[in-house]
Scaffold this motif. Sequence first.
Motif, PDB file in Angstrom:
ATOM      1  N   VAL A 184     -89.674  22.460 -29.178  1.00  0.00           N
ATOM      2  CA  VAL A 184     -90.048  21.927 -30.483  1.00  0.00           C
ATOM      3  C   VAL A 184     -90.295  20.428 -30.381  1.00  0.00           C
ATOM      4  CG1 VAL A 184     -88.910  23.675 -31.904  1.00  0.00           C
ATOM      5  CG2 VAL A 184     -87.569  21.810 -30.990  1.00  0.00           C
ATOM      6  N   PRO A 185     -91.334  19.927 -31.049  1.00  0.00           N
ATOM      7  CA  PRO A 185     -91.624  18.483 -31.015  1.00  0.00           C
ATOM      8  C   PRO A 185     -90.681  17.725 -31.957  1.00  0.00           C
ATOM      9  CG  PRO A 185     -93.251  19.616 -32.372  1.00  0.00           C
ATOM     10  CD  PRO A 185     -92.332  20.675 -31.830  1.00  0.00           C
ATOM     11  N   VAL A 186     -89.965  16.763 -31.418  1.00  0.00           N
ATOM     12  CA  VAL A 186     -89.069  15.940 -32.251  1.00  0.00           C
ATOM     13  C   VAL A 186     -89.322  14.472 -31.906  1.00  0.00           C
ATOM     14  CG1 VAL A 186     -86.673  15.375 -32.808  1.00  0.00           C
ATOM     15  CG2 VAL A 186     -87.306  17.760 -32.291  1.00  0.00           C
ATOM     16  N   ASP A 187     -89.829  13.731 -32.875  1.00  0.00           N
ATOM     17  CA  ASP A 187     -90.079  12.286 -32.663  1.00  0.00           C
ATOM     18  C   ASP A 187     -90.831  12.020 -31.365  1.00  0.00           C
ATOM     19  OD1 ASP A 187     -88.631  11.975 -34.972  1.00  0.00           O
ATOM     20  OD2 ASP A 187     -86.712  11.665 -33.925  1.00  0.00           O
ATOM     21  N   GLY A 188     -91.893  12.793 -31.168  1.00  0.00           N
ATOM     22  CA  GLY A 188     -92.735  12.510 -30.011  1.00  0.00           C
ATOM     23  C   GLY A 188     -92.266  13.154 -28.723  1.00  0.00           C
ATOM     24  N   ASP A 189     -91.083  13.778 -28.751  1.00  0.00           N
ATOM     25  CA  ASP A 189     -90.623  14.484 -27.536  1.00  0.00           C
ATOM     26  C   ASP A 189     -90.658  15.996 -27.775  1.00  0.00           C
ATOM     27  OD1 ASP A 189     -88.151  11.909 -27.237  1.00  0.00           O
ATOM     28  OD2 ASP A 189     -90.027  12.138 -26.083  1.00  0.00           O
ATOM     29  N   TRP A 190     -90.744  16.734 -26.690  1.00  0.00           N
ATOM     30  CA  TRP A 190     -90.644  18.202 -26.783  1.00  0.00           C
ATOM     31  C   TRP A 190     -89.245  18.594 -26.328  1.00  0.00           C
ATOM     32  CZ3 TRP A 190     -94.054  21.424 -29.037  1.00  0.00           C
ATOM     33  CH2 TRP A 190     -95.319  20.890 -29.368  1.00  0.00           C
ATOM     34  N   LEU A 191     -88.462  19.126 -27.253  1.00  0.00           N
ATOM     35  CA  LEU A 191     -87.069  19.457 -26.922  1.00  0.00           C
ATOM     36  C   LEU A 191     -86.901  20.963 -26.753  1.00  0.00           C
ATOM     37  CD1 LEU A 191     -85.179  17.048 -29.367  1.00  0.00           C
ATOM     38  CD2 LEU A 191     -85.998  16.632 -27.014  1.00  0.00           C
ATOM     39  N   PRO A 192     -86.126  21.377 -25.783  1.00  0.00           N
ATOM     40  CA  PRO A 192     -85.880  22.817 -25.601  1.00  0.00           C
ATOM     41  C   PRO A 192     -85.029  23.359 -26.740  1.00  0.00           C
ATOM     42  CG  PRO A 192     -84.528  21.552 -24.079  1.00  0.00           C
ATOM     43  CD  PRO A 192     -85.422  20.571 -24.768  1.00  0.00           C
TER      44      PRO A 192
END
Length: 313
Positions: free
Chosen positions: A281-289
């Motif tokens: 999932v994209p969170v603040d520009g990062d893709w988090l597992p």
Amino acid sequence: MRDATEDWFARRTWAHPDWTPEALTAAKRGRSVSVVLPALDEEATVGGVVAAVRPLLGTLVDELVVVDSGSTDATAERARAAGARVVPRDAVLPEVPVRPGKGEVLWRSLAATSGDLVVFLDSDLVDLGPDFVTHLLGPLLTVAGVALVKGFYHRPLRTSDHDAALTGGGRVTELTARPALAALRPELAGVVQPLGGEYAATRELLESLPFAAGYGVEIGLLLDTHRERGLDAIAQVDLGVRKHRHRSLRALGATAAEVLDAVLRRCVPGHPGSDPLTQFVPVDGDWLPDEQAVATTDRPPLASVTTRRATGT
Ligand SMILES: O=c1ccn([C@@H]2O[C@H](COP(=O)(O)OP(=O)(O)O)[C@@H](O)[C@H]2O)c(=O)[nH]1
Ligand SMILES: O=C(O)[C@@H](COP(=O)(O)O)O[C@H]1O[C@H](CO)[C@@H](O)[C@H](O)[C@H]1O
């Protein structure tokens, strides 16, 4: 399709079913019918599904049961108001700790009902008529040797600008189940809707089979029926159009993982069971597992459980 599957398709597919409730009621010959609706937070639609079946209650249908899967909304109230008996999943086999998932409630529904024939309908359906139940029962009540009847239909993907279309739905069917069957059990390639939640079967068959706990339950029952009883025990009937609530692609990812795991556990000896599904999932520009649990267990055949209960073994 392979020749044998083409032959089966010609023999066991009813493209224009015309059974009537009256004729099938006469064909029951002492057999009873339970209609079961699994329901998890379906307050918006469960009443309509119950209402669609109600006209058959007392003639073709002997009991109409909603098995509540731990709903936190008004599902139970709406189902009861519409005329169904409502059974909370933990009220059935209370000595067996409840697991989450659709397969769990369908497995428990067998212990909450008594019909010789069992019809399953999803509780998120909209615009269905009593024909769904009548036509699913047709082959079971009139054709010797049939033990499982799957519905098939047009499956519109109901979004604002797609309602007019009759396609797009059945995403896990088209992207996971059908390719998996082609690869691992091509004899079942003739089943139009292997994952459809509208199907009917004999209690004798259902209580003899394991139930995959989660969304793998339908593909598991289909594969196990084929393995135990052969292709001719399976039939399919055209129910027209099936409209239901659609879940997100992310949610269907976990569903697809459970469907695939149920196939692999049945078709690939030694398959250890899936890991949790890692999505991103994209969170603040990062893709988090983001890990999703995948149900990888089966409930044993209910007949084996009730025998143990009866004999105390
Ligand atoms: O843990 C669960 C998951 C689903 N369901 C019910 O099973 C049916 C099919 O589930 P869903 O609509 O989520 O599946 P989909 O059709 O989106 O694949 C619906 O009546 C749900 O309320 C249930 O009783 N328990
Ligand atoms: O057929 C499918 O691909 C999925 C998702 O359907 P949509 O893409 O939301 O129309 O729905 C089915 O799959 C589930 C898993 O087997 C069943 O439990 C559902 O009853 C059935 O609707």
